[in-house]
Design a protein around this motif. Structure first.
Motif, PDB file in Angstrom:
ATOM      1  N   GLY A   1      -2.166  14.062 -15.109  1.00  0.00           N
ATOM      2  CA  GLY A   1      -1.662  12.718 -15.363  1.00  0.00           C
ATOM      3  C   GLY A   1      -2.441  11.599 -14.690  1.00  0.00           C
ATOM      4  O   GLY A   1      -2.015  10.454 -14.684  1.00  0.00           O
ATOM      5  N   ARG A   2      -3.593  11.890 -14.104  1.00  0.00           N
ATOM      6  CA  ARG A   2      -4.354  10.866 -13.391  1.00  0.00           C
ATOM      7  C   ARG A   2      -5.075   9.947 -14.364  1.00  0.00           C
ATOM      8  O   ARG A   2      -5.313  10.310 -15.509  1.00  0.00           O
ATOM      9  CB  ARG A   2      -5.382  11.529 -12.470  1.00  0.00           C
ATOM     10  N   ALA A   3      -5.475   8.815 -13.871  1.00  0.00           N
ATOM     11  CA  ALA A   3      -6.128   7.838 -14.735  1.00  0.00           C
ATOM     12  C   ALA A   3      -7.634   8.064 -14.834  1.00  0.00           C
ATOM     13  O   ALA A   3      -8.300   7.389 -15.594  1.00  0.00           O
ATOM     14  CB  ALA A   3      -5.843   6.425 -14.216  1.00  0.00           C
TER      15      ALA A   3
ATOM     16  N   GLN B   1      -1.922   2.123 -13.960  1.00  0.00           N
ATOM     17  CA  GLN B   1      -2.995   2.689 -14.783  1.00  0.00           C
ATOM     18  C   GLN B   1      -4.289   1.890 -14.656  1.00  0.00           C
ATOM     19  O   GLN B   1      -5.363   2.408 -14.921  1.00  0.00           O
ATOM     20  CB  GLN B   1      -2.527   2.779 -16.243  1.00  0.00           C
ATOM     21  N   PHE B   2      -4.160   0.638 -14.259  1.00  0.00           N
ATOM     22  CA  PHE B   2      -5.354  -0.164 -13.961  1.00  0.00           C
ATOM     23  C   PHE B   2      -5.715  -0.074 -12.475  1.00  0.00           C
ATOM     24  O   PHE B   2      -6.408  -0.961 -11.962  1.00  0.00           O
ATOM     25  CB  PHE B   2      -5.118  -1.631 -14.329  1.00  0.00           C
ATOM     26  N   ASN B   3      -5.216   0.930 -11.825  1.00  0.00           N
ATOM     27  CA  ASN B   3      -5.519   1.096 -10.396  1.00  0.00           C
ATOM     28  C   ASN B   3      -5.094  -0.143  -9.603  1.00  0.00           C
ATOM     29  O   ASN B   3      -5.781  -0.581  -8.699  1.00  0.00           O
ATOM     30  CB  ASN B   3      -7.005   1.398 -10.210  1.00  0.00           C
ATOM     31  N   TRP B   4      -3.965  -0.699  -9.994  1.00  0.00           N
ATOM     32  CA  TRP B   4      -3.336  -1.841  -9.344  1.00  0.00           C
ATOM     33  C   TRP B   4      -4.153  -3.121  -9.443  1.00  0.00           C
ATOM     34  O   TRP B   4      -4.051  -4.004  -8.593  1.00  0.00           O
ATOM     35  CB  TRP B   4      -2.948  -1.515  -7.893  1.00  0.00           C
ATOM     36  N   GLU B   5      -4.957  -3.193 -10.475  1.00  0.00           N
ATOM     37  CA  GLU B   5      -5.555  -4.480 -10.830  1.00  0.00           C
ATOM     38  C   GLU B   5      -4.638  -5.141 -11.856  1.00  0.00           C
ATOM     39  O   GLU B   5      -4.075  -4.470 -12.717  1.00  0.00           O
ATOM     40  CB  GLU B   5      -6.934  -4.269 -11.446  1.00  0.00           C
TER      41      GLU B   5
ATOM     42  N   ARG C   1      -8.191  -1.630  -2.629  1.00  0.00           N
ATOM     43  CA  ARG C   1      -8.278  -2.874  -3.371  1.00  0.00           C
ATOM     44  C   ARG C   1      -9.296  -3.729  -2.646  1.00  0.00           C
ATOM     45  O   ARG C   1      -9.197  -3.970  -1.464  1.00  0.00           O
ATOM     46  CB  ARG C   1      -6.931  -3.608  -3.408  1.00  0.00           C
TER      47      ARG C   1
ATOM     48  N   LYS D   1       0.831  -1.196   0.000  1.00  0.00           N
ATOM     49  CA  LYS D   1       0.000   0.000   0.000  1.00  0.00           C
ATOM     50  C   LYS D   1       0.869   1.250   0.000  1.00  0.00           C
ATOM     51  O   LYS D   1       0.577   2.231  -0.683  1.00  0.00           O
ATOM     52  CB  LYS D   1      -0.894  -0.029   1.244  1.00  0.00           C
TER      53      LYS D   1
ATOM     54  N   TYR E   1     -10.331   4.077 -16.917  1.00  0.00           N
ATOM     55  CA  TYR E   1      -8.972   4.539 -16.783  1.00  0.00           C
ATOM     56  C   TYR E   1      -8.793   5.576 -17.849  1.00  0.00           C
ATOM     57  O   TYR E   1      -9.724   5.934 -18.529  1.00  0.00           O
ATOM     58  CB  TYR E   1      -8.002   3.372 -16.946  1.00  0.00           C
ATOM     59  N   PHE E   2      -7.557   6.030 -18.053  1.00  0.00           N
ATOM     60  CA  PHE E   2      -7.429   7.021 -19.087  1.00  0.00           C
ATOM     61  C   PHE E   2      -7.481   6.386 -20.458  1.00  0.00           C
ATOM     62  O   PHE E   2      -6.505   5.934 -20.985  1.00  0.00           O
ATOM     63  CB  PHE E   2      -6.179   7.890 -19.001  1.00  0.00           C
ATOM     64  N   THR E   3      -8.601   6.362 -21.052  1.00  0.00           N
ATOM     65  CA  THR E   3      -8.835   5.694 -22.306  1.00  0.00           C
ATOM     66  C   THR E   3     -10.195   6.151 -22.759  1.00  0.00           C
ATOM     67  O   THR E   3     -10.734   7.102 -22.241  1.00  0.00           O
ATOM     68  CB  THR E   3      -8.846   4.183 -22.082  1.00  0.00           C
TER      69      THR E   3
ATOM     70  N   VAL F   1       2.547  10.618 -10.132  1.00  0.00           N
ATOM     71  CA  VAL F   1       2.174  10.539 -11.552  1.00  0.00           C
ATOM     72  C   VAL F   1       2.068  11.931 -12.178  1.00  0.00           C
ATOM     73  O   VAL F   1       1.293  12.763 -11.731  1.00  0.00           O
ATOM     74  CB  VAL F   1       0.834   9.818 -11.742  1.00  0.00           C
TER      75      VAL F   1
ATOM     76  N   VAL G   1       0.532  -6.013  -5.721  1.00  0.00           N
ATOM     77  CA  VAL G   1      -0.513  -6.823  -6.349  1.00  0.00           C
ATOM     78  C   VAL G   1      -0.320  -8.254  -5.845  1.00  0.00           C
ATOM     79  O   VAL G   1       0.696  -8.575  -5.224  1.00  0.00           O
ATOM     80  CB  VAL G   1      -0.424  -6.790  -7.899  1.00  0.00           C
TER      81      VAL G   1
ATOM     82  N   LEU H   1      -2.141   4.286 -21.945  1.00  0.00           N
ATOM     83  CA  LEU H   1      -2.704   2.936 -22.002  1.00  0.00           C
ATOM     84  C   LEU H   1      -4.058   3.099 -22.687  1.00  0.00           C
ATOM     85  O   LEU H   1      -5.031   3.524 -22.082  1.00  0.00           O
ATOM     86  CB  LEU H   1      -2.845   2.373 -20.590  1.00  0.00           C
TER      87      LEU H   1
ATOM     88  N   MET I   1      -4.066   2.800  -2.773  1.00  0.00           N
ATOM     89  CA  MET I   1      -5.412   2.824  -3.328  1.00  0.00           C
ATOM     90  C   MET I   1      -6.211   1.642  -2.797  1.00  0.00           C
ATOM     91  O   MET I   1      -5.659   0.646  -2.389  1.00  0.00           O
ATOM     92  CB  MET I   1      -5.354   2.703  -4.865  1.00  0.00           C
TER      93      MET I   1
ATOM     94  N   ARG J   1       2.260   1.648  -3.568  1.00  0.00           N
ATOM     95  CA  ARG J   1       1.215   2.103  -4.505  1.00  0.00           C
ATOM     96  C   ARG J   1       0.936   3.585  -4.305  1.00  0.00           C
ATOM     97  O   ARG J   1       0.849   4.356  -5.254  1.00  0.00           O
ATOM     98  CB  ARG J   1      -0.074   1.296  -4.293  1.00  0.00           C
ATOM     99  N   THR J   2       0.818   3.963  -3.047  1.00  0.00           N
ATOM    100  CA  THR J   2       0.501   5.353  -2.745  1.00  0.00           C
ATOM    101  C   THR J   2       1.633   6.277  -3.169  1.00  0.00           C
ATOM    102  O   THR J   2       1.405   7.349  -3.736  1.00  0.00           O
ATOM    103  CB  THR J   2       0.246   5.489  -1.229  1.00  0.00           C
TER     104      THR J   2
ATOM    105  N   ASP K   1       1.623   6.483  -6.977  1.00  0.00           N
ATOM    106  CA  ASP K   1       0.464   7.252  -7.447  1.00  0.00           C
ATOM    107  C   ASP K   1       0.632   8.747  -7.180  1.00  0.00           C
ATOM    108  O   ASP K   1       0.166   9.579  -7.954  1.00  0.00           O
ATOM    109  CB  ASP K   1      -0.819   6.760  -6.754  1.00  0.00           C
ATOM    110  N   SER K   2       1.285   9.058  -6.079  1.00  0.00           N
ATOM    111  CA  SER K   2       1.403  10.476  -5.726  1.00  0.00           C
ATOM    112  C   SER K   2       2.308  11.224  -6.686  1.00  0.00           C
ATOM    113  O   SER K   2       2.303  12.441  -6.731  1.00  0.00           O
ATOM    114  CB  SER K   2       1.959  10.615  -4.305  1.00  0.00           C
TER     115      SER K   2
END
Lengths: 628, 628
Positions: B241-243, A426-430, B3, A230, B15-17, A240, A461, A277, B1, A233-234, A237-238
Motif C-alpha cells: 500500500g505504499r506510495a 499520497q503526496f507525501n504530505w505536500e 518535509r 510529524k 507517487y502511486f501513479t 497504510v 501541513v 490517486l 516524513m 504523519r508518521t 503512514d505506518s
C-alpha cells in the motif's frame, strides 16, 4: 514476519476484515519475537468498571509477550507467569516488572502509540523515547535497566512500571524531558459554526441542534495537539494498507480523528479508502494542453462503488456501538435512490443490522435498487415522491427505534474527510494547489475542507488547497449563490442530469459548503449535460472509467484552466465519487449517439466489417497507419 | 516524513501513479534527511551502453543524497559536488568516496535492496549488513569508517566504493562473512511442463512453443533463492500500500517474481491488487452452519472491475517495454466479450497504446462492450461467431504489428499469481487450508498454484493450500475430466450460464489446470444455474455484492462442506473474480423472480405500501418485531 507454531492456530485473527470480541489470551511460553531485526510491543491496560485488564500485544500478533502478575518481581517468576486476560486492580503505588527480549530499533511502536492512548499504554522504545503514559487515574514510568543493541541485537531487559495516583498534570521523563500527553482523545456533537455551549455525546441519538440546525462532530483539538504534525504523519503512514484491524482501512487508519472513543471490535469496515490517486498523465497532456500535475482520486473503486462507503462505515460502526450499549436501535433507515442506500444496506448487512430504505414507487428502476435489494434491505416502495418519502421516514424514525442515516448526518462527514487526509498522505504530505469536488447535497465539500483544515491545524501541513465545487448546470444552486457573491441563498428546481447523484436543488449542507468555500478561497463552477458527458468520455479514453459527476468536475477544471485561474503546472486533484460501472447505461447511450440533442463528439462506436481476412486487413491497416 | 522546501516543487513525482522517464536530478545542497529517526538511502548505478549513470535516491524522495564525482576524495569536495544525471565510466579499479549523514536503524533499505539488484546497488545498512553488490562487470565494496548510532543518532561517515573487474563469483564481507548475491533476477519463456532446452527471451514476441504448446514464464529460481523466505516476506510486507512507484501495486510489489527485468518507468499500473480479503463472518456462520474461518478475496474491486487487471498490467507493461525497444508493435489486440477486453483497453488507454478488439456482430450487447468502447479501443464488429473472430485475430496478428493478448498468454498469469501471494501475506504468511477458484479458460487456477508454489519453494511458507476449481454445470469440461479420474480430456459444448466469464467448453489452459490440481491435491466441483444464483444472493445478503462466478465458487464450498471434505473450522478462501456491478441485470432478474424455471428463493423484492404514516408504521412494526 514472525512465524511460530503458535501462528498456525485456526481461529480467525484480526487481519483486515471484520472484528470480533477478542478472545482471552492463550497461555504461552515466553517466546521472543523477531520481526526481522526489529521488534515492537505494547501493553494495553483497559480501564473497565474500575478494574484494570491487562494484556500484552505485539503489533502483528495478538499474542505473545509475557506480562507478569503485578506482584512478580524476579525474572524467573516473570518468565513463568501466565499471559492471560487477567484483571487486577493495580496497587497504588505498585511496581510491575516486565521481562522483555529486545532486538533492535523500534520505530513502529512509537508510531502505534496513540491508537491506544485511550488506555494505559506502556511503550518501549529504547532509541527514541523513554515513555510514560497514563490513564485518568494512573501514571506509569519505566526505566530500562540495560543498554540496548548489544552485539547480537538481542538482550533481555527489565522494565519497572510504577503506578502513581493521582497523576501529575504534566510529566517529563528524566532522559529527555519530553512532556507526555494527559488528555484523552474525544469528540462530541456541537451545532455547526455557532458559538454556544450546546453539545451532545456521540452516543446520543440526535440529528439536529436544538434550533434545528446542522450538527458538527467536534474533536478535542487540545488532546490531538499533544502530538505534533510529524507524529501524526508518521502514525498514519505506518498504517497504510496494513492487515492490522482496523487500521488497514483508509478511514480507520485515522481513527483518532474520526471516532476516537469507539472500540475496535465495534467497527464495521470493508477496507474502504486507500483508493488510487491516479496520475491523469495522458488526460492532462492531451486534453488540457500539457497540464502535467493532474490527479484523479478514485473514491468510487470501493466495496459498494462510491465514496459513500467512507462515511457509512463510520455511521454503521457507531450504530453498532449504540446497539451494544443497549440503546433502542433495531435498524437504520434512509430515503435514497442511489449510493447512500447501497452503502447503508451493504454495511448493515455486514454488521447484521436491519436496514430500511424508503422509495417512491414507479419512479425508481430496479437497476437503481439492485444494491439495497441484494444486500437484504427492507425496501418500502410508496406511492409518493421523494420528498414524501423523506417526510415519512423522518416521522417514522422519531417514533420507531430506527436510526436515520440521512444526508445531514454529521458522522458520515467524519469518514468522508479522511479522503482529504489520504490525498495529502499520497503526496507525501505536500499540499496540492487545487481540489475539485462534485457538489449536490454539499456535505462532501465540507468534509474535504474539514480534513484538510485538521491537517493544517495539527501541523501535518502548513496550508490547505483551494477548493472548487463543481455542479451540474441543471442543479446549480450553489453556483448561482457563488455568482451572486454569496448573497441570500435560493434553492432551485433541479432538472434531470446524467450526474444523477448531484441532482439536488435544495442542498441540506448549503451552510457547510459556503463555509468551506469561503475559508479555502474556493470557487464554484458548473457543467452542462453535453459538457459533462463529453468530458467523461474524454477521460475514459485515457484509461479511466469515470462517473458523470467526475465529468462535471473535469469540466470545471477545463473552464478554470481556460480562464487561467488554474495554472498549467498547478498540482490539481479531481475527486471521482462513484464507479463508472454504475453508469454503464449513460455511457452506452453516449457512445451509441442515442442522447437527444447531444453531439456525442467523442463517441467511439464499433466499426462493422465483413468477417474476411482481406476486409479486416484493410480496415486495420488504415487504422494502424493513423495511430502509429 | 521529511518535509523540506525542496519537496514543494511542482513537478509530478513517483507517487502511486503512472511513471515517467526520470528527470535529471536537480542540483541540491547537501541536506541530511530525517525519516523519523530512521533514514534510508541507496545508490543506483545503471549500466547503459557502457556508461555508468549514477543517481542517488532516497526511498521516499527521488532527490537528495549527494554522490561525489568519481574523482572526489575529500569530504569537502564531496559535500560541494553536484548531484546530477551525470554519466561516467568508472575507472578500474577506482575509488569512490561517498559522504553520508546517517541517523539510525535502516531496516527499510535492507528490504529494498533487491528491487535494484539488476543495477549496481550500494546499500548502506550499518546494523544489518555491510553490503556488496555488483553488476556483470563490476563489484563494489564499502567499509564504513565510523561507528554508528552515536549519542544523537546522527553522524557523518564515509563510504569507500572500490570497483573491481571482473567480479569475484562469491564475495563475503569482512564483518559477518555473509555471502552476497551475485546472480541477477531473470525470467524467460519455456514450454509449459516439458523438459527441453527450448526457451525464449521475454522480449521476444512469441505466444506458443515450437510444438504449438503452451508457454510458461520461468524465473531463475537460483537467483531468487539467494534470499531466504524471511527476506522475501519482509520485502513484500514493506511495500504494502505504499506510495512508492510501482510497489504500491499488489502486482508490482512482487516485481522480482513477476517481470524482474523491466524498468520501473516502463510499467503501466493502475494500483491493481491489494484487494480486500473479506472475512465472510456472517455468511459462514449463517449459511454454512457456523463455519468461522471463511474469507472472500475481492479481486473484482479494482480499476476495471475484474481480476484481469492483475494480468493485464503485466502484459501491457511488457508491450510498452517492447515498443520502447523499437520492436514492431503498433497495438495490442484481443477477441473477448468481457473482462479481458475491458482490462486490455483500459491499460492500453492509460499507456497510450492502441487497443483492438474483435467481436461477433449482433451477438454482443453494447452493455458488454461499454468498457472497451469507452476506453477508446478500436472495436471491430464482424458477421461471424466468436471462434471466427478468434481465428481472424490470430491470422491478422501474425501479419500486422499487433500483439495478441489472448488467454493463453503466459505473461498475464505472472500478474494473476500475485493474488495468491497476497492472500498468504494478508494471513501474515499463514497458509489457508483451501482456496476455491472459479474456472473457465483455466489460466487462473494455475496462476494461483504457481503463486503458492513459488512461496513454498522460496521458503516464505512451508506448504500450499488445497485448490478447488469451481465450474458452472453448463460449462464443466474440467469437472467431467476430474470425475473420470483425469482420463482423456474431452471438450464440451458450453451452454448459457449466468457465470458468463467461465462459459467455456474447450479451455485453453486445460493442461495448466490439471497440473495445478494434481499437484495441490485439488478438487473440481460444479454448480447449476439455480444453485449459483441462490448462493450469490445469499452472499449479497451478508454485505457483499458478488458476481455469479463467486456464486459458483460458494456452491462448491457448500457441497464440499456438506460432504465433510472441508471442515467447519478449515481456513478457506473463496476467490471473487469480478465486481457485482458488472452483473446488475442478473441480480435484477433474480430479485424480480424474472428467471424462467428458477425459484429465486432468496429474492428480496420491494414491498409496496401506501404513503401514509399509519400504513407505513404497520408494515415496519411487523418487520421490526420479526428482525429484533
Amino acid at each position: 514476519m514472525v512465524r511460530s507454531s503458535a501462528t498456525k492456530s485456526k481461529s480467525p485473527k484480526k487481519y483486515f476484515t471484520k472484528g470480533t470480541t477478542p478472545k482471552p489470551f492463550p497461555k504461552l511460553p515466553f517466546v521472543p519475537f523477531f520481526f526481522n531485526s526489529s521488534f515492537y510491543i505494547f501493553l494495553e491496560f483497559k480501564t473497565h468498571l474500575g478494574l484494570q485488564q491487562y494484556r500484552p500485544i505485539t503489533q502483528k500478533q495478538n499474542k505473545g509477550l509475557l506480562l507478569p502478575p503485578p506482584s512478580a518481581t524476579s525474572e524467573s517468576e516473570s518468565a513463568a507467569a501466565a499471559c492471560g486476560a487477567s484483571t487486577f486492580r493495580p496497587p497504588t503505588p505498585a511496581v510491575l516488572r516486565l521481562h522483555l527480549l529486545i532486538t533492535s530499533a523500534l520505530n513502529y511502536c512509537y508510531y502505534n502509540l496513540m491508537s491506544y492512548q485511550q488506555h494505559l499504554t506502556l511503550q518501549h522504545h529504547p532509541l527514541v523515547h523513554p515513555l510514560l503514559f497514563h490513564t485518568s487515574n494512573m501514571a506509569y514510568t519505566y526505566s530500562p535497566t540495560t543498554t540496548f543493541f548489544p552485539k547480537h541485537h538481542l538482550r533481555s531487559t527489565t522494565i519497572n512500571c510504577t503506578s502513581s495516583s493521582p497523576p501529575p498534570t504534566t510529566v517529563t521523563t528524566t532522559n529527555n524531558r519530553q512532556p507526555v500527553p494527559l488528555l484523552p482523545f474525544s469528540a462530541k456533537y456541537v451545532p455547526f459554526n455557532s458559538i454556544t455551549d450546546e453539545s451532545y455525546s456521540l452516543d446520543e441519538i440526535i440529528y439536529r441542534s436544538s434550533s434545528g440546525g446542522l450538527l458538527d462532530v467536534q474533536h478535542d483539538m487540545n488532546a490531538l495537539k499533544q502530538f505534533d504534525g510529524k507524529y501524526w504523519r508518521t502514525l498514519f503512514d505506518s498504517r497504510v494498507g496494513r492487515a492490522t484491524w482496523p487500521y488497514g482501512s483508509g478511514v480507520w487508519s485515522k481513527k483518532e480523528w474520526v471516532l476516537p472513543e469507539i472500540d475496535n471490535d465495534d467497527i464495521i469496515s470493508c477496507f474502504e479508502g486507500n483508493s488510487n490517486l491516479f496520475w491523469a498523465e495522458r488526460y492532462g497532456k492531451e486534453n488540457l494542453s500539457g497540464m502535467n500535475d493532474l490527479w484523479v482520486k478514485h473514491c468510487g473503486i470501493s466495496h459498494t462503488g462510491s465514496f459513500k462507503d467512507l462515511g457509512m462505515t463510520v455511521l454503521v460502526s457507531q450504530v453498532n456501538r449504540l446497539r451494544k450499549m443497549n440503546k433502542p436501535l433495531v435498524g437504520v433507515g434512509c430515503a435514497s435512490t442511489g449510493d447512500t442506500s447501497a452503502a447503508l444496506s451493504a454495511y448493515c448487512a455486514a454488521a447484521g443490522i436491519p436496514s430500511i430504505v424508503f422509495l417512491p414507487a414507479n419512479k425508481i428502476s430496479m437497476a437503481q435498487l439492485v444494491q439495497p435489494i441484494a444486500n437484504g434491505a427492507f425496501v418500502l416502495s410508496m406511492d409518493t415522491d421523494f420528498d414524501g418519502c423523506m417526510k415519512l421516514i423522518r416521522e417514522i424514525t422519531s417514533e420507531l427505534p430506527i436510526y436515520l442515516a440521512n444526508s445531514l448526518n454529521s458522522l458520515r462527514l467524519e469518514g468522508q474527510k479522511t479522503a482529504a487526509i489520504e490525498i495529502l498522505q499520497q503526496f507525501n504530505w505536500e499540499v496540492p494547489d487545487w481540489v475539485i469536488i462534485p457538489g449536490g447535497n454539499l456535505g462532501n465539500i465540507y468534509a474535504f475542507y474539514k480534513g484538510f483544515k485538521m491537517c493544517e491545524e495539527l501541523g501535518l501541513v502548513d496550508r490547505i488547497p483551494r477548493l472548487v465545487c463543481a455542479q451540474a448546470a441543471n442543479a446549480n444552486p450553489l453556483y448561482l449563490n457563488y455568482k451572486s457573491g454569496w448573497k441570500n441563498f435560493t434553492p432551485v428546481k433541479a432538472t434531470t442530469t446524467f450526474a444523477s447523484a448531484i441532482q439536488i436543488g435544495d442542498p441540506v449542507s448549503i451552510d457547510r459548503a459556503v463555509y468551506a468555500l469561503k475559508n479555502s478561497d474556493g470557487i464554484v463552477e458548473e457543467a452542462t449535460e453535453e459538457e459533462l458527458m463529453d468530458e467523461m468520455a474524454a477521460a475514459d479514453a485515457t484509461g479511466m472509467f469515470v462517473c458523470p459527476h467526475t465529468g462535471v468536475a473535469l469540466v470545471a477544471l477545463r473552464k478554470l484552466r481556460e480562464r487561467g485561474v488554474i495554472g498549467r503546472s498547478d498540482r490539481t486533484v479531481v475527486v471521482s465519487t462513484a464507479h463508472g460501472l454504475k453508469f454503464s447505461q449513460a455511457k452506452i447511450d453516449y457512445h451509441s449517439k442515442a442522447i437527444e440533442g447531444m453531439g456525442c463528439k467523442f463517441a467511439n462506436p464499433p466499426v462493422e466489417v465483413k468477417a474476411e481476412y482481406s476486409a479486416v486487413m484493410d480496415v486495420l491497416t488504415k487504422y494502424l497507419s493513423k495511430v502509429s
